[in-house]
Design a protein around this motif. Sequence first.
Motif, PDB file in Angstrom:
ATOM      1  N   GLY A 160       5.889  -5.309  21.540  1.00  0.00           N
ATOM      2  CA  GLY A 160       6.281  -3.930  21.275  1.00  0.00           C
ATOM      3  C   GLY A 160       5.851  -2.974  22.367  1.00  0.00           C
ATOM      4  N   VAL A 161       4.601  -3.077  22.804  1.00  0.00           N
ATOM      5  CA  VAL A 161       4.107  -2.129  23.802  1.00  0.00           C
ATOM      6  C   VAL A 161       4.654  -2.435  25.192  1.00  0.00           C
ATOM      7  CG1 VAL A 161       2.033  -1.536  22.509  1.00  0.00           C
ATOM      8  CG2 VAL A 161       1.952  -3.437  24.119  1.00  0.00           C
ATOM      9  N   VAL A 162       4.887  -3.712  25.502  1.00  0.00           N
ATOM     10  CA  VAL A 162       5.450  -4.058  26.810  1.00  0.00           C
ATOM     11  C   VAL A 162       6.881  -3.556  26.920  1.00  0.00           C
ATOM     12  CG1 VAL A 162       6.249  -5.975  28.247  1.00  0.00           C
ATOM     13  CG2 VAL A 162       3.945  -6.014  27.307  1.00  0.00           C
ATOM     14  N   VAL A 163       7.661  -3.729  25.859  1.00  0.00           N
ATOM     15  CA  VAL A 163       9.037  -3.216  25.862  1.00  0.00           C
ATOM     16  C   VAL A 163       9.030  -1.703  26.053  1.00  0.00           C
ATOM     17  CG1 VAL A 163      11.063  -2.822  24.410  1.00  0.00           C
ATOM     18  CG2 VAL A 163      10.027  -5.090  24.508  1.00  0.00           C
ATOM     19  N   SER A 164       8.112  -1.026  25.379  1.00  0.00           N
ATOM     20  CA  SER A 164       8.006   0.425  25.519  1.00  0.00           C
ATOM     21  C   SER A 164       7.627   0.810  26.944  1.00  0.00           C
ATOM     22  CB  SER A 164       6.962   0.964  24.535  1.00  0.00           C
ATOM     23  OG  SER A 164       6.775   2.350  24.690  1.00  0.00           O
ATOM     24  N   ALA A 165       6.686   0.071  27.533  1.00  0.00           N
ATOM     25  CA  ALA A 165       6.250   0.371  28.898  1.00  0.00           C
ATOM     26  C   ALA A 165       7.340   0.062  29.917  1.00  0.00           C
ATOM     27  CB  ALA A 165       4.986  -0.423  29.221  1.00  0.00           C
ATOM     28  N   GLN A 166       8.101  -0.994  29.673  1.00  0.00           N
ATOM     29  CA  GLN A 166       9.176  -1.377  30.593  1.00  0.00           C
ATOM     30  C   GLN A 166      10.200  -0.262  30.778  1.00  0.00           C
ATOM     31  OE1 GLN A 166      10.696  -4.972  28.780  1.00  0.00           O
ATOM     32  NE2 GLN A 166       9.942  -6.232  30.467  1.00  0.00           N
ATOM     33  N   GLU A 167      10.372   0.517  29.746  1.00  0.00           N
ATOM     34  CA  GLU A 167      11.405   1.545  29.766  1.00  0.00           C
ATOM     35  C   GLU A 167      10.951   2.833  30.446  1.00  0.00           C
ATOM     36  OE1 GLU A 167      12.263   1.931  25.651  1.00  0.00           O
ATOM     37  OE2 GLU A 167      13.360   0.033  25.504  1.00  0.00           O
ATOM     38  N   ASN A 168       9.720   2.837  30.940  1.00  0.00           N
ATOM     39  CA  ASN A 168       9.190   4.064  31.526  1.00  0.00           C
ATOM     40  C   ASN A 168       8.395   3.747  32.788  1.00  0.00           C
ATOM     41  OD1 ASN A 168       7.147   6.348  31.852  1.00  0.00           O
ATOM     42  ND2 ASN A 168       8.486   7.171  30.259  1.00  0.00           N
ATOM     43  N   GLU A 169       8.871   4.241  33.893  1.00  0.00           N
ATOM     44  CA  GLU A 169       8.218   3.994  35.179  1.00  0.00           C
ATOM     45  C   GLU A 169       6.788   4.521  35.199  1.00  0.00           C
ATOM     46  OE1 GLU A 169       8.604   5.842  39.651  1.00  0.00           O
ATOM     47  OE2 GLU A 169      10.445   5.507  38.503  1.00  0.00           O
ATOM     48  N   ALA A 184       4.731   4.864  32.734  1.00  0.00           N
ATOM     49  CA  ALA A 184       3.859   4.006  31.927  1.00  0.00           C
ATOM     50  C   ALA A 184       3.416   2.786  32.724  1.00  0.00           C
ATOM     51  CB  ALA A 184       4.578   3.574  30.654  1.00  0.00           C
ATOM     52  N   CYS A 185       4.353   2.189  33.453  1.00  0.00           N
ATOM     53  CA  CYS A 185       4.017   1.021  34.270  1.00  0.00           C
ATOM     54  C   CYS A 185       2.978   1.376  35.334  1.00  0.00           C
ATOM     55  CB  CYS A 185       5.277   0.467  34.938  1.00  0.00           C
ATOM     56  SG  CYS A 185       6.415  -0.328  33.791  1.00  0.00           S
ATOM     57  N   ILE A 186       3.208   2.497  35.992  1.00  0.00           N
ATOM     58  CA  ILE A 186       2.270   2.931  37.033  1.00  0.00           C
ATOM     59  C   ILE A 186       0.894   3.202  36.431  1.00  0.00           C
ATOM     60  CG2 ILE A 186       1.751   4.782  38.675  1.00  0.00           C
ATOM     61  CD1 ILE A 186       4.797   5.037  39.109  1.00  0.00           C
ATOM     62  N   SER A 187       0.877   3.861  35.285  1.00  0.00           N
ATOM     63  CA  SER A 187      -0.384   4.181  34.618  1.00  0.00           C
ATOM     64  C   SER A 187      -1.147   2.915  34.249  1.00  0.00           C
ATOM     65  CB  SER A 187      -0.113   5.019  33.364  1.00  0.00           C
ATOM     66  OG  SER A 187      -1.311   5.322  32.691  1.00  0.00           O
ATOM     67  N   PHE A 188      -0.433   1.912  33.763  1.00  0.00           N
ATOM     68  CA  PHE A 188      -1.087   0.661  33.392  1.00  0.00           C
ATOM     69  C   PHE A 188      -1.638  -0.055  34.625  1.00  0.00           C
ATOM     70  CE2 PHE A 188      -0.662  -3.999  32.492  1.00  0.00           C
ATOM     71  CZ  PHE A 188      -1.780  -4.089  31.681  1.00  0.00           C
ATOM     72  N   VAL A 189      -0.857  -0.104  35.686  1.00  0.00           N
ATOM     73  CA  VAL A 189      -1.314  -0.754  36.919  1.00  0.00           C
ATOM     74  C   VAL A 189      -2.553  -0.043  37.462  1.00  0.00           C
ATOM     75  CG1 VAL A 189      -0.733  -1.261  39.323  1.00  0.00           C
ATOM     76  CG2 VAL A 189       0.955  -1.665  37.522  1.00  0.00           C
ATOM     77  N   ARG A 222      -0.858 -11.291  34.055  1.00  0.00           N
ATOM     78  CA  ARG A 222       0.209 -11.804  33.187  1.00  0.00           C
ATOM     79  C   ARG A 222       1.163 -10.697  32.754  1.00  0.00           C
ATOM     80  NH1 ARG A 222      -3.867 -14.376  30.388  1.00  0.00           N
ATOM     81  NH2 ARG A 222      -3.526 -13.028  28.592  1.00  0.00           N
ATOM     82  N   VAL A 223       0.610  -9.523  32.465  1.00  0.00           N
ATOM     83  CA  VAL A 223       1.421  -8.459  31.873  1.00  0.00           C
ATOM     84  C   VAL A 223       2.169  -7.635  32.917  1.00  0.00           C
ATOM     85  CG1 VAL A 223       1.329  -6.349  30.478  1.00  0.00           C
ATOM     86  CG2 VAL A 223      -0.056  -8.330  29.835  1.00  0.00           C
ATOM     87  N   ILE A 224       1.560  -7.372  34.053  1.00  0.00           N
ATOM     88  CA  ILE A 224       2.183  -6.498  35.055  1.00  0.00           C
ATOM     89  C   ILE A 224       3.569  -6.977  35.485  1.00  0.00           C
ATOM     90  CG2 ILE A 224       2.010  -5.726  37.467  1.00  0.00           C
ATOM     91  CD1 ILE A 224      -0.964  -5.255  36.990  1.00  0.00           C
ATOM     92  N   PRO A 225       3.773  -8.268  35.806  1.00  0.00           N
ATOM     93  CA  PRO A 225       5.127  -8.692  36.200  1.00  0.00           C
ATOM     94  C   PRO A 225       6.179  -8.411  35.130  1.00  0.00           C
ATOM     95  CG  PRO A 225       3.520 -10.373  36.767  1.00  0.00           C
ATOM     96  CD  PRO A 225       2.800  -9.370  35.917  1.00  0.00           C
ATOM     97  N   THR A 226       5.801  -8.571  33.864  1.00  0.00           N
ATOM     98  CA  THR A 226       6.739  -8.302  32.778  1.00  0.00           C
ATOM     99  C   THR A 226       7.057  -6.819  32.686  1.00  0.00           C
ATOM    100  OG1 THR A 226       5.759 -10.151  31.560  1.00  0.00           O
ATOM    101  CG2 THR A 226       7.166  -8.655  30.322  1.00  0.00           C
TER     102      THR A 226
END
Length: 359
Positions: free
Chosen positions: A291-300, A302-307, A345-349
């Motif tokens: 659920g959270v990965v799908v949500s993050a995938q849809e927002n650039e 969010a991805c940057i913040s996680f990285v 594991r999560v960042i590439p996804t």
Amino acid sequence: MILHLVEWAMSSFIKSRSQDKLQIFAKETLGTSKKDHVPFAVVMAAAGVLRALNRSAPSRQGLQILSSIRISAENRIESVAQCFISKSRDFENSGGDYATSLLLQCISLALARSGSVSSRPALLLSLASALLTEIFPLRRLYARILESTHGSSGGLEPGKIKEHLSSVTFREAGAISSVFCNQYISVDDENKMIVENMIWRFCQELYSGHRKVAFLLHGKADELLEDVEKIAESAFLMVVVFALAVTKQKLNSKFSTESQMETSVLILVSFSCLEYIRRMRLSEYMDTIRGVVVSAQENETACISFVESMPTYGDLTNPQEFQQKVDYIWFKDEVQTARILFYLRVIPTCIERFTWIRF
């Protein structure tokens, strides 16, 4: 004992359909609190009333009376919880004195054993405090273990952790966590946010504390470390169940994209902190991650913040918290290694949908 005694008396009155005795008993048990009333006893008595009500099949004639008694019982528990919240300046770290500790344990056991209880902010906050300070007292344990390791006289007493593992509250951790999540679902957004922040901070502190303790105890006090990790594993399960409840509440169109993004990143970061403790493949864990990965995938963003939340190279190889106390060797830090592997594991996804990224 109090809970079951009151439950037995209430059940007897309900079965006998003696409304007069029922009302008198309820009034004496749930009436206005007096100075000589002990808070934990009041809570357990009210829980006994609720348990009896939840297990009975009332007649239509007595339904109104029982409904009124239910409200009174819930109000009594709430009033005690509210009193605790109002008196405690920092209920997130309130497990200091014996009276507070006993009260929090009784509130959590009462709510876990009484059956269905209406959601109320004071109950949610008290349960959160009980879980983080009494049922999973990891921050306190880490501090005492570190004190013992460095020769302080205020360290951990032998057998304290095993004693906690066999305690009633710890054995009921699953039921208490379930009630906690049910309370969370129905309270207002402000109190939801308070509790969410408490849990995410707990994950960060668990990572920091367990990292030090695991590094210091590994190969030297393995039995002690194993006992601590039993508590940590149970705490991990609580966080997973709670995080799943959060995703169901927050990752939908009712909330802004920014809010969903922030929630997703906070959950991912929290899970990264607990990766070392994850010892099994839980369906709730996988559902939350998806659920959270799908949500993050849809927002650039969010991805940057996680990285960017990933520890820096300097933090990995030369952490400040270890410098003056131990001879730190980064590749022996298994807790940190597990966290970094989670990111890898999560960042590439998360970033696979963004074609603009080039390495």
